[in-house]
Design a protein around this motif. Structure first.
Motif, PDB file in Angstrom:
ATOM      1  N   LEU A 304      39.102  37.724  24.163  1.00 31.49           N
ATOM      2  CA  LEU A 304      39.306  38.898  24.790  1.00 31.49           C
ATOM      3  C   LEU A 304      37.927  39.150  25.560  1.00 31.49           C
ATOM      4  CD1 LEU A 304      40.677  40.573  21.676  1.00 31.49           C
ATOM      5  CD2 LEU A 304      41.994  39.685  23.686  1.00 31.49           C
ATOM      6  N   ILE A 305      38.089  38.873  26.482  1.00 27.92           N
ATOM      7  CA  ILE A 305      36.748  38.700  27.457  1.00 27.92           C
ATOM      8  C   ILE A 305      36.134  40.094  27.657  1.00 27.92           C
ATOM      9  CG2 ILE A 305      35.726  38.256  29.781  1.00 27.92           C
ATOM     10  CD1 ILE A 305      37.496  35.919  29.937  1.00 27.92           C
ATOM     11  N   GLU A 306      36.767  41.381  27.901  1.00 26.85           N
ATOM     12  CA  GLU A 306      36.374  42.413  28.116  1.00 26.85           C
ATOM     13  C   GLU A 306      35.693  43.027  26.954  1.00 26.85           C
ATOM     14  OE1 GLU A 306      38.079  46.685  29.640  1.00 26.85           O
ATOM     15  OE2 GLU A 306      38.714  44.937  30.771  1.00 26.85           O
ATOM     16  N   GLU A 307      36.488  42.723  25.665  1.00 29.72           N
ATOM     17  CA  GLU A 307      35.924  43.254  24.494  1.00 29.72           C
ATOM     18  C   GLU A 307      34.641  42.502  24.067  1.00 29.72           C
ATOM     19  OE1 GLU A 307      39.062  42.952  25.328  1.00 29.72           O
ATOM     20  OE2 GLU A 307      40.281  44.475  24.495  1.00 29.72           O
ATOM     21  N   ALA A 308      34.485  41.208  24.330  1.00 31.17           N
ATOM     22  CA  ALA A 308      33.706  40.393  23.824  1.00 31.17           C
ATOM     23  C   ALA A 308      32.252  40.660  24.776  1.00 31.17           C
ATOM     24  CB  ALA A 308      34.040  38.886  23.869  1.00 31.17           C
ATOM     25  N   PHE A 309      32.572  40.560  26.110  1.00 30.97           N
ATOM     26  CA  PHE A 309      31.223  40.501  27.036  1.00 30.97           C
ATOM     27  C   PHE A 309      30.988  41.856  27.881  1.00 30.97           C
ATOM     28  CE2 PHE A 309      32.946  36.253  26.010  1.00 30.97           C
ATOM     29  CZ  PHE A 309      31.583  35.846  25.781  1.00 30.97           C
ATOM     30  N   GLY A 310      32.285  42.617  28.004  1.00 31.73           N
ATOM     31  CA  GLY A 310      32.044  44.021  28.510  1.00 31.73           C
ATOM     32  C   GLY A 310      32.866  43.903  29.847  1.00 31.73           C
ATOM     33  N   ASN A 311      33.431  45.026  30.558  1.00 35.78           N
ATOM     34  CA  ASN A 311      34.449  45.137  31.571  1.00 35.78           C
ATOM     35  C   ASN A 311      34.139  44.491  32.977  1.00 35.78           C
ATOM     36  OD1 ASN A 311      32.590  47.074  32.076  1.00 35.78           O
ATOM     37  ND2 ASN A 311      34.106  48.998  31.511  1.00 35.78           N
ATOM     38  N   LYS A 312      32.664  44.121  32.895  1.00 40.65           N
ATOM     39  CA  LYS A 312      32.368  43.698  34.362  1.00 40.65           C
ATOM     40  C   LYS A 312      32.370  41.986  34.080  1.00 40.65           C
ATOM     41  CE  LYS A 312      27.943  45.372  35.065  1.00 40.65           C
ATOM     42  NZ  LYS A 312      27.073  45.626  35.811  1.00 40.65           N
ATOM     43  N   ALA A 313      32.650  41.737  33.035  1.00 44.43           N
ATOM     44  CA  ALA A 313      32.337  40.065  32.791  1.00 44.43           C
ATOM     45  C   ALA A 313      33.442  39.151  33.361  1.00 44.43           C
ATOM     46  CB  ALA A 313      32.536  39.862  31.128  1.00 44.43           C
ATOM     47  N   ALA A 314      34.685  39.591  33.296  1.00 41.56           N
ATOM     48  CA  ALA A 314      35.622  38.881  33.956  1.00 41.56           C
ATOM     49  C   ALA A 314      35.418  38.526  35.616  1.00 41.56           C
ATOM     50  CB  ALA A 314      37.036  39.315  33.923  1.00 41.56           C
ATOM     51  N   LYS A 315      34.969  39.541  36.251  1.00 40.72           N
ATOM     52  CA  LYS A 315      34.748  39.398  37.632  1.00 40.72           C
ATOM     53  C   LYS A 315      33.253  38.438  37.834  1.00 40.72           C
ATOM     54  CE  LYS A 315      36.163  42.935  40.653  1.00 40.72           C
ATOM     55  NZ  LYS A 315      35.796  44.296  40.755  1.00 40.72           N
ATOM     56  N   ILE A 316      32.393  38.557  36.876  1.00 34.78           N
ATOM     57  CA  ILE A 316      31.162  37.870  37.030  1.00 34.78           C
ATOM     58  C   ILE A 316      31.560  36.229  36.555  1.00 34.78           C
ATOM     59  CG2 ILE A 316      29.001  37.547  35.667  1.00 34.78           C
ATOM     60  CD1 ILE A 316      28.861  40.498  35.717  1.00 34.78           C
ATOM     61  N   PHE A 317      32.261  36.117  35.614  1.00 36.31           N
ATOM     62  CA  PHE A 317      32.588  34.762  35.105  1.00 36.31           C
ATOM     63  C   PHE A 317      33.181  34.165  36.328  1.00 36.31           C
ATOM     64  CE2 PHE A 317      32.393  36.306  30.432  1.00 36.31           C
ATOM     65  CZ  PHE A 317      31.330  36.409  30.657  1.00 36.31           C
ATOM     66  N   ALA A 318      34.074  34.499  37.194  1.00 37.54           N
ATOM     67  CA  ALA A 318      35.222  34.140  38.044  1.00 37.54           C
ATOM     68  C   ALA A 318      34.120  33.533  39.254  1.00 37.54           C
ATOM     69  CB  ALA A 318      35.917  35.150  38.673  1.00 37.54           C
ATOM     70  N   ARG A 319      32.866  34.487  39.623  1.00 38.73           N
ATOM     71  CA  ARG A 319      32.093  33.870  40.512  1.00 38.73           C
ATOM     72  C   ARG A 319      30.769  32.863  40.361  1.00 38.73           C
ATOM     73  NH1 ARG A 319      27.386  36.709  41.882  1.00 38.73           N
ATOM     74  NH2 ARG A 319      27.740  36.483  44.026  1.00 38.73           N
ATOM     75  N   THR A 320      31.220  32.519  38.860  1.00 40.33           N
ATOM     76  CA  THR A 320      29.949  32.069  38.274  1.00 40.33           C
ATOM     77  C   THR A 320      30.124  30.272  38.790  1.00 40.33           C
ATOM     78  OG1 THR A 320      29.444  33.306  36.531  1.00 40.33           O
ATOM     79  CG2 THR A 320      28.559  30.986  36.308  1.00 40.33           C
ATOM     80  N   GLU A 321      29.030  29.772  39.290  1.00 40.59           N
ATOM     81  CA  GLU A 321      29.139  28.332  39.555  1.00 40.59           C
ATOM     82  C   GLU A 321      28.383  27.203  38.751  1.00 40.59           C
ATOM     83  OE1 GLU A 321      28.492  27.974  43.824  1.00 40.59           O
ATOM     84  OE2 GLU A 321      30.330  29.128  44.488  1.00 40.59           O
ATOM     85  N   ALA A 322      27.242  27.907  37.908  1.00 41.64           N
ATOM     86  CA  ALA A 322      26.428  27.205  37.189  1.00 41.64           C
ATOM     87  C   ALA A 322      25.993  28.046  36.186  1.00 41.64           C
ATOM     88  CB  ALA A 322      25.306  26.444  37.952  1.00 41.64           C
ATOM     89  N   VAL A 323      25.482  27.418  35.001  1.00 38.85           N
ATOM     90  CA  VAL A 323      24.789  28.482  33.979  1.00 38.85           C
ATOM     91  C   VAL A 323      23.521  27.794  33.733  1.00 38.85           C
ATOM     92  CG1 VAL A 323      24.948  28.790  31.458  1.00 38.85           C
ATOM     93  CG2 VAL A 323      27.379  28.688  33.080  1.00 38.85           C
ATOM     94  N   GLN A 324      22.561  28.706  33.565  1.00 40.76           N
ATOM     95  CA  GLN A 324      21.141  28.298  33.016  1.00 40.76           C
ATOM     96  C   GLN A 324      20.938  29.167  31.810  1.00 40.76           C
ATOM     97  OE1 GLN A 324      17.960  26.652  34.717  1.00 40.76           O
ATOM     98  NE2 GLN A 324      17.841  26.954  32.370  1.00 40.76           N
TER      99      GLN A 324
END
Ligand code: M6R
Length: 639
Positions: A304-324
């Motif tokens: 449950l992305i919103e519950e776990a990471f907050g309501n901005k998370a889905a959008k942020i994850f969608a534009r993520t190309e790499a993780v540091q």
């Protein structure tokens, strides 16, 4: 430091002294308060709850009818308690402190509080970077220094302001204008028997609102037996505290209202609850802690992305190309496990870099707007990790940041754009245990959340979640090895070195196991990827060298087996922590510890537990202070 602010005669002194390093302190503990009854026992009790941070001396100062009374002792709070029995102190307002020195000897004269001309007393956590220059200026004004600490300048600076007339509050407000660095402080004056003034600047400090008074402390655990209501100060805040009320001023001097938060910590969370040590309790809490990570964050085979990471998370994850990922110590090792998960084609399939915070921050890293910067920390206060977070925020404001953290209202949860709280509960033992396994569970959820935006199948997500949900039960099974591992401890305890080997995602588990062993047993332990054995460390292996291998039943196990044969061929003593499905050639130099059968992907979360237990029992067998190992502090809040 601007040398032009000082007379020319002082400039050379200042230039010279600026070359010297300030005293550095790690996680001292502060408690202070004003009460309608004798505040001293309340403060000492609170200080004891901060013992987990590690310290070498302790002290108390209070405003008594005779003026400022101050007692300091080298060693444990117990020694301070005994000194207080011989020299009883009773007051309505007071401050207490535990000091942990890395520079400047642990000694009574360096212990806090520091008192200026019997008028002002100060306790401090942090570093005053310009203390040497300030010392020079204050000496010119005939202030005498009786310690090697940076803190003493604060006492004299406040006194200098206070002597000019005005309130303790305005004296502190003016004095802190001169300070550079990180500090939380609490101050009393001989003329104010019912007042303390406290400041937070880049070093945590909370106000606790009690029934019989108001208090400050470095963290909520110090005050949890008297209140669950807290006000978290912001950087630059100055709090003017009385028994029945308090006022907070921001860094511009403006009166501000900071919200009152109710902590869900309970006094039981910060007690050993029947266990011999906090570390032991925390190891055994892991099944419940990991359940809490998953509760309400997964459903029907999905994160449950919103519950776990907050309501901005889905959008942020969608534009993520790499993780540091950036972290220190144990939190760094959980990141190393996560890298295997993040880069797996069938999961997130995303480039993932992992760095130690103290290295990353000084290598001038190129920042990318589409990289998700992940900061992992139990405490949320580790100075290097926090500095990296701020570096990203300042250097690439459009980049996204997330912290995986155990402490709500910590500096990292406030600074990061997204927060995932691991909900492990208070971790008091210096050696991190439940923080690690909860971070791993959180990192798997993050992997799945990123994977969903990058083509991971719904089937895969559901399968991994099923495996994750088995972890609490598998952890319970792993804890059943306690007795068996305790039996190994006496023999192990006689060794001075140990080698830990792992392959794939069990390699970071070998690193974490070796860190646990070294930090509490003081046995020199090294973690290696098993494939590296013949590139050097094999030279160390002889009949005296215990070699611990973590062997899950995965594709690498055959290769690991041949590494282990190399060890036996040199008469090394092998301890293999293996899944029951791994076939091992037994001989008298090989001990096999059978681990629970668990899905390979989540096995690292379970397989670390026996290594924690082994380290724990070896440390106990060696008679060490398990919860407060020598030279270490729970949380490293200065560089
Ligand atoms: O609070 P943090 O997770 O940021 O702390 C990082 C390290 O200081 C910490 O993990 C340390 O390595 C532990 N003592 C390890 O047991």
């Amino acid at each position: 430091m601007d040398g032009d602010r000082f007379p020319p005669s002082l400039r050379k002194v200042i230039t010279d002294v600026l070359k010297q390093q300030p005293e550095k302190k790690i996680m001292c503990g502060i408690v202070g308060g004003v009460s309608n009854t004798n505040v001293i026992p309340i403060l000492i009790d609170g200080l004891e709850r901060l013992e987990y941070r590690g310290y070498d001396s302790a002290g108390v100062a209070a405003v008594t009818p005779e003026g400022i009374s101050c007692l300091r002792r080298l060693g444990k709070i117990e020694v301070l308690r005994e000194a207080l029995e011989e020299n009883p102190m009773s007051a309505l307002a007071g401050i207490v402190h535990t000091r942990w020195a890395t520079h400047g000897k642990p000694s009574e004269k360096n212990a806090h509080p520091h008192v200026s001309q019997a008028a002002i007393a100060v306790v401090h956590n942090g570093i005053i970077e310009n203390h040497v220059a300030l010392r020079a200026v204050l000496r010119e004004k005939a202030y005498e220094f009786s310690s090697d600490t940076d803190t003493e300048v604060i006492a004299h600076l406040v006194n200098e302001q206070w002597k000019g007339g005005g309130s303790l509050l305005s004296a502190v407000q003016n004095a802190v204008q001169e300070l550079e660095g990180a500090y939380s402080i609490a101050v009393i004056s001989k003329n104010d028997p019912e007042n303390i003034v406290a400041v937070r600047m880049k070093s945590p400090l909370v106000i606790g609102i009690g029934k019989n008074g108001n208090f400050v402390a470095s963290d909520v655990s110090a005050l949890i037996s008297i209140t669950n209501q807290f006000v978290y100060l912001e950087d630059g805040d100055v709090a003017d505290i009385y028994q029945a009320h308090f006022v907070v001023y921001d860094k511009t001097g403006k009166k501000v209202e900071r919200p009152i938060k109710v902590s869900d910590l309970s006094p039981e969370d910060v007690s050993r609850g029947g266990f011999l040590h906090f570390m032991q309790k925390e190891i055994h809490e892991q099944p419940d802690a990991v359940s809490r990570v998953l509760d309400g964050r997964v459903k029907d085979g999905k994160v449950l992305i919103e519950e776990a990471f907050g309501n901005k998370a889905a959008k942020i994850f969608a534009r993520t190309e790499a993780v540091q990922i950036i972290a220190c110590g144990t939190s760094h090792y959980s990141s190393l496990v996560a890298r295997y998960w993040m880069e797996m084609e069938s999961l997130a399939d995303i480039p993932c870099h992992v760095d130690v915070a103290s290295e990353w921050r000084y290598r001038n890293p190129r920042l990318h707007s589409r990289t998700l910067y992940v900061f992992i920390s139990q405490s949320g206060e580790t100075a290097d990790t926090l500095a990296c977070l701020n570096m990203v925020k300042e250097g690439k404001p459009e980049a996204h940041t997330i912290t995986i953290c155990n402490v709500p209202e910590s500096s990292m949860t406030r600074e990061a754009e997204l927060t995932f709280l691991t909900k492990a509960g208070a971790e008091i033992g210096v050696a991190s245990t439940k923080a690690f396994t909860t971070q791993l569970a959180a990192l798997m959820l993050l992997t799945l959340a990123l994977g969903r935006t990058r083509g991971m199948t719904a089937k895969k997500e559901a399968e991994v979640i099923v495996s994750l949900l088995t972890v609490p039960e598998k952890l319970r099974e792993a804890l059943l090895l306690d007795g068996e591992l305790r039996l190994l401890a006496p023999g192990f305890g006689k060794k001075e070195h140990a080698l830990y080997l792992g392959r794939g995602s069990e390699y970071p588990i070998a690193l974490e196991g070796s860190l646990k062993m070294k930090e509490i047993s003081y046995i020199h332990a090294e973690g290696y990827p098993a494939g590296e054995l013949k590139h050097g460390p094999l030279a160390l292996v002889n009949e005296e060298m215990p070699v611990i291998a973590v062997a899950p039943n995965d594709v690498l196990v055959e290769k690991l087996q041949s590494n282990l044969k190399e060890v036996r061929a040199r008469n090394g003593q092998l301890f293999i922590f293996a899944s029951p499905d791994v076939k091992i050639d037994l001989d008298e130099g090989t001990t096999v510890i059978a681990l629970p059968r668990v899905d390979e992907l989540v096995a690292p979360i379970v397989y670390v537990v026996p290594l924690q237990l082994l380290a724990y029992h070896v440390a106990v067998a060696r008679g060490n202070n398990v919860d407060q190992p020598r030279n270490l502090a729970k949380s490293v809040t200065v560089e």
